[in-house]
Enzyme design. Sequence first.
Site, short mmCIF file in Angstrom:
data_model
loop_
_atom_site.label_atom_id
_atom_site.label_comp_id
_atom_site.label_asym_id
_atom_site.label_seq_id
_atom_site.Cartn_x
_atom_site.Cartn_y
_atom_site.Cartn_z
N ASP A 69 0.80 -1.23 0.00
CA ASP A 69 0.00 0.00 0.00
C ASP A 69 0.83 1.28 0.00
OD1 ASP A 69 -1.74 -2.04 0.60
OD2 ASP A 69 -2.47 -1.18 2.47
N GLU A 234 -10.84 -1.24 3.23
CA GLU A 234 -9.51 -0.79 3.63
C GLU A 234 -9.14 0.51 2.93
OE1 GLU A 234 -6.91 -4.60 4.74
OE2 GLU A 234 -7.21 -4.41 2.57
#
Length: 519
Positions: A69, A234
Amino acid sequence: MCAADPRVSGGQLRRALRGLVVAVVAPVLVLCACTPPHDPRPAPSPLTSYAEPWRPQFHYTPPDGRLADPNGLVFDAGEWHLFHQQGGTWAHAVSPDAVHWTTLPNALQHDDLGQALSGSAVVDGANTSGLFDGPDGGLVAIYTSTTGGEAQSLAYSSDAGRTWDRYGGNPVIPNDGRKDFRDPKVFWHEPTRRWVMAVSLGDEIGLFSSTDLLDWEELSRFGAGHGLHSAVWECPDLFPLRVDGDPDQVRWVLTVSVGASDATDGSTAQYFVGDFDGTTFVRDPAVPPETVQETDVGQDFYAAQSYEQAPDGRRVWIGWMGNWRYPYSAPTRPWTNAMSVPRDLGLRTVDGQVRLVQAPVPELGSLRGEPTRIGPRAIGPDTVLPFTGSTFELETEIETRGARRVSVRLLESRDAAERLVEAVEVGYDDGQLVMDRTRGGTTGFSVRRSVPYHPRGGVIRLHVLVDESSVEVFVDDGALTGTMVVFPKRDGRGMSLTAEGGDPRVRELTYWPLRSIWR
């Protein structure tokens, strides 16, 4: 931006002047830099050539290790900061133009509160947090710590993100028994004069506020009954954009990534358009709650985050080109995974609905070589194009003219008899936009993605970026975007067009080779 904005101070001018001396150094200098003996943070590997098989040449990859990420995306003092997940730490790179990157030592390592998972960064230029010695403030990172359950913690930097201190009162939002409580995205909300945090709460998003980044109160939640709930939500983001460029028509966009599930053949991402009053996000009531609006219709665009304080009022974001169905399975060494290219975001009315649109940042144009253009020509079942390459940009308009199927084949290879062996296919197939890598090479990555698509006026408009191991497609000026990673087994560098039925024709096609950012 007014001087009263707590993100801005006179100190930023001094940091900006210092930022003018920051330049992209040759990779060999970066990779050979040594970390002082007393500094426990790892330096970039001196062994990386940036020429390994499948190594992207204009997408960011770390010298080595597993990239995930994007974190802490912020523009400050003339630098684009890119932090990212790497083994539960925040790896770090900076760029003067969001294209050419210099890898720095890791910013946040593990500490007594465990890992430093995903989060965001802001410029606390007026020192609202009181964490800095003087009034000039600095950078504050807000991330998820893990000991005792997922919780939100802070770190701060007074030297342009080169070194960081943990806040002594971490976590600033403790875990109260939640299983999934992570990925805080923080921004300054000027109308209410406070910081706002969007954070994942299972398959909902929680909104919190603070005046000092240290003490937080919960405001509201969004998600129940809206969109896709096949897995955990998320990496949220929340930001305003003009609709059709109109400054009097501003809407808010909430984006979330959705973890891997059978319903989506892995992980995916979605967005919601609505309004935010500083306390509550409300989705556009004209959109049925169950509607799923995908951020990217390919297989490999996840955890995207936008830059805080991008210049010229732009909203720019980057995503991880990966999928939780196979997060670290790429056959690459010594690194795994890459970031997407940075993309400018906007909102556009398409067929009466406001959509999120994306476009590669114009700074990528600095990598273009001399263009080659071809004019109108018919498309048959196998129309070979006079281009070869594995790092290039392509724009084309194709008239369908009654064709059932018409597409571009990229990164293709052929046998001795000129029969197609491998290729990634992008195009139109009987009312669908298709991205197909079932013949793309390495086993384990075969997938064909499709979504409803009807070319406006019978013309398919494609803008395609191809790197050594990825294909990014922007359709109809970014109204649809698709991202795929691909690992050709052979030296796939060819390109062709294919069609069935009708009398399809290329209206025009332009090809640019793209230079490497590493050499």
